[in-house]
Design a protein around this motif. Structure first.
Motif, PDB file in Angstrom:
ATOM      1  N   PRO A  34      44.650  46.822  19.862  1.00 40.04           N
ATOM      2  CA  PRO A  34      44.013  45.512  20.000  1.00 40.04           C
ATOM      3  C   PRO A  34      43.460  45.294  21.411  1.00 40.04           C
ATOM      4  CG  PRO A  34      46.396  45.281  19.944  1.00 40.04           C
ATOM      5  CD  PRO A  34      46.097  46.725  19.675  1.00 40.04           C
ATOM      6  N   ILE A  35      42.402  44.500  21.466  1.00 40.89           N
ATOM      7  CA  ILE A  35      41.766  44.140  22.733  1.00 40.89           C
ATOM      8  C   ILE A  35      41.744  42.622  22.867  1.00 40.89           C
ATOM      9  CG2 ILE A  35      40.349  46.218  22.891  1.00 40.89           C
ATOM     10  CD1 ILE A  35      37.986  44.512  21.768  1.00 40.89           C
ATOM     11  N   GLY A  36      41.694  42.157  24.081  1.00 40.37           N
ATOM     12  CA  GLY A  36      41.547  40.715  24.333  1.00 40.37           C
ATOM     13  C   GLY A  36      40.133  40.275  23.994  1.00 40.37           C
ATOM     14  N   HIS A  37      39.999  39.039  23.594  1.00 37.41           N
ATOM     15  CA  HIS A  37      38.683  38.459  23.342  1.00 37.41           C
ATOM     16  C   HIS A  37      37.889  38.454  24.651  1.00 37.41           C
ATOM     17  CE1 HIS A  37      41.485  36.590  20.499  1.00 37.41           C
ATOM     18  NE2 HIS A  37      40.468  36.303  19.710  1.00 37.41           N
ATOM     19  N   ALA A  38      36.603  38.719  24.583  1.00 40.93           N
ATOM     20  CA  ALA A  38      35.761  38.628  25.775  1.00 40.93           C
ATOM     21  C   ALA A  38      35.856  37.223  26.374  1.00 40.93           C
ATOM     22  CB  ALA A  38      34.313  38.971  25.423  1.00 40.93           C
ATOM     23  N   HIS A  39      35.864  36.215  25.514  1.00 40.14           N
ATOM     24  CA  HIS A  39      35.927  34.848  26.020  1.00 40.14           C
ATOM     25  C   HIS A  39      37.311  34.504  26.589  1.00 40.14           C
ATOM     26  CE1 HIS A  39      32.064  34.411  23.953  1.00 40.14           C
ATOM     27  NE2 HIS A  39      31.848  33.561  24.935  1.00 40.14           N
ATOM     28  N   LEU A  40      38.344  35.228  26.187  1.00 43.15           N
ATOM     29  CA  LEU A  40      39.646  35.064  26.841  1.00 43.15           C
ATOM     30  C   LEU A  40      39.534  35.507  28.291  1.00 43.15           C
ATOM     31  CD1 LEU A  40      42.686  34.660  27.168  1.00 43.15           C
ATOM     32  CD2 LEU A  40      43.017  36.869  26.036  1.00 43.15           C
ATOM     33  N   THR A  41      38.924  36.670  28.519  1.00 42.61           N
ATOM     34  CA  THR A  41      38.721  37.138  29.889  1.00 42.61           C
ATOM     35  C   THR A  41      37.956  36.090  30.686  1.00 42.61           C
ATOM     36  OG1 THR A  41      38.692  39.435  29.122  1.00 42.61           O
ATOM     37  CG2 THR A  41      37.736  38.990  31.296  1.00 42.61           C
ATOM     38  N   LEU A  42      36.895  35.570  30.118  1.00 40.66           N
ATOM     39  CA  LEU A  42      36.081  34.567  30.795  1.00 40.66           C
ATOM     40  C   LEU A  42      36.880  33.291  31.049  1.00 40.66           C
ATOM     41  CD1 LEU A  42      33.165  34.406  31.807  1.00 40.66           C
ATOM     42  CD2 LEU A  42      32.568  33.337  29.630  1.00 40.66           C
ATOM     43  N   SER A  43      37.742  32.925  30.114  1.00 46.37           N
ATOM     44  CA  SER A  43      38.521  31.688  30.277  1.00 46.37           C
ATOM     45  C   SER A  43      39.544  31.794  31.406  1.00 46.37           C
ATOM     46  CB  SER A  43      39.231  31.327  28.965  1.00 46.37           C
ATOM     47  OG  SER A  43      40.354  32.165  28.747  1.00 46.37           O
ATOM     48  N   LEU A  44      39.869  33.012  31.823  1.00 46.92           N
ATOM     49  CA  LEU A  44      40.822  33.205  32.918  1.00 46.92           C
ATOM     50  C   LEU A  44      40.163  33.118  34.293  1.00 46.92           C
ATOM     51  CD1 LEU A  44      42.926  36.030  31.279  1.00 46.92           C
ATOM     52  CD2 LEU A  44      43.648  33.656  31.698  1.00 46.92           C
ATOM     53  N   VAL A  45      38.827  33.060  34.335  1.00 50.23           N
ATOM     54  CA  VAL A  45      38.114  32.990  35.609  1.00 50.23           C
ATOM     55  C   VAL A  45      38.555  31.807  36.468  1.00 50.23           C
ATOM     56  CG1 VAL A  45      35.827  32.526  36.625  1.00 50.23           C
ATOM     57  CG2 VAL A  45      36.130  34.407  34.995  1.00 50.23           C
ATOM     58  N   PRO A  46      38.637  30.576  35.955  1.00 47.46           N
ATOM     59  CA  PRO A  46      39.056  29.472  36.836  1.00 47.46           C
ATOM     60  C   PRO A  46      40.436  29.701  37.460  1.00 47.46           C
ATOM     61  CG  PRO A  46      38.047  28.603  34.860  1.00 47.46           C
ATOM     62  CD  PRO A  46      38.227  30.082  34.627  1.00 47.46           C
ATOM     63  N   HIS A  47      41.382  30.225  36.682  1.00 48.22           N
ATOM     64  CA  HIS A  47      42.718  30.507  37.208  1.00 48.22           C
ATOM     65  C   HIS A  47      42.653  31.565  38.305  1.00 48.22           C
ATOM     66  CE1 HIS A  47      46.913  31.641  37.484  1.00 48.22           C
ATOM     67  NE2 HIS A  47      46.557  32.881  37.183  1.00 48.22           N
ATOM     68  N   LEU A  48      41.956  32.661  38.038  1.00 49.07           N
ATOM     69  CA  LEU A  48      41.860  33.744  39.023  1.00 49.07           C
ATOM     70  C   LEU A  48      41.104  33.286  40.267  1.00 49.07           C
ATOM     71  CD1 LEU A  48      41.125  36.661  36.533  1.00 49.07           C
ATOM     72  CD2 LEU A  48      43.275  36.251  37.768  1.00 49.07           C
ATOM     73  N   PHE A  49      40.034  32.510  40.084  1.00 44.36           N
ATOM     74  CA  PHE A  49      39.252  32.020  41.225  1.00 44.36           C
ATOM     75  C   PHE A  49      40.097  31.082  42.092  1.00 44.36           C
ATOM     76  CE2 PHE A  49      36.123  29.140  43.249  1.00 44.36           C
ATOM     77  CZ  PHE A  49      35.404  30.086  43.961  1.00 44.36           C
ATOM     78  N   ALA A  50      40.853  30.201  41.448  1.00 41.68           N
ATOM     79  CA  ALA A  50      41.698  29.266  42.209  1.00 41.68           C
ATOM     80  C   ALA A  50      42.745  30.009  43.022  1.00 41.68           C
ATOM     81  CB  ALA A  50      42.361  28.265  41.260  1.00 41.68           C
TER      82      ALA A  50
END
Length: 153
Positions: free
Chosen positions: A57-73
């Motif tokens: 299984p792979i993560g959803h592409a949009h899951l990766t994108l949804s983690l951007v605010p957390h990683l950026f912060a």
């Protein structure tokens, strides 16, 4: 003390990161599927996905994108009395799938900062890396707006 508009404008050209590694486990993938009602077998059916093109299984592409605010912060902190809000994307690509169980992290390059009157708009090139994989999971150009205001109590 919050930085002045000039301080924020001076961030152009600054590279930050990488963030800490974040594991994308099956529980996170399943929680994301519940939140967006996307139950594709490549993400949520471990047995079927093991026979698919990614070997699991792979993560959803949009899951990766949804983690951007957390990683950026985690890379760019703002002082008491100020805030940054996500404004949008100029472009987004997903060169490599994120296998469930792998770890991702992010690097950011601040390519432009402009005064928008009452705040600043930051244009940031983002790269989400997968531990042990040469190609990135996501490359994007994001826009954030920085405001010298505190969130309401």
């Amino acid at each position: 003390m919050a930085p002045s508009a000039e301080d924020v404008l001076a961030l152009v050209g600054r590279a930050v990161g990488p963030s800490e590694w974040l594991v994308v486990g099956q529980d996170r993938v399943d929680a994301f599927a519940r939140s967006v009602d996307d139950w594709h077998w490549a993400h949520n059916d471990v047995e079927v996905a093991s026979r698919g093109p990614f070997g699991g299984p792979i993560g959803h592409a949009h899951l990766t994108l949804s983690l951007v605010p957390h990683l950026f912060a985690s890379l760019v902190g703002f002082a008491e009395g100020e805030d940054a809000m996500f404004y949008g994307y100029n472009r987004v690509r997903f060169p490599t799938a994120v296998p469930v169980g792998s770890a991702i992290r992010m690097r950011a390059d601040l390519v432009d900062v402009v005064d928008i009157g009452g705040g600043e708009q930051l244009t940031v090139d983002l790269t989400v890396e997968i531990d042990g994989v040469e190609r990135p999971a996501c490359v994007a150009q994001a826009l954030f707006r920085h405001y010298p205001v505190r969130a309401p109590d």
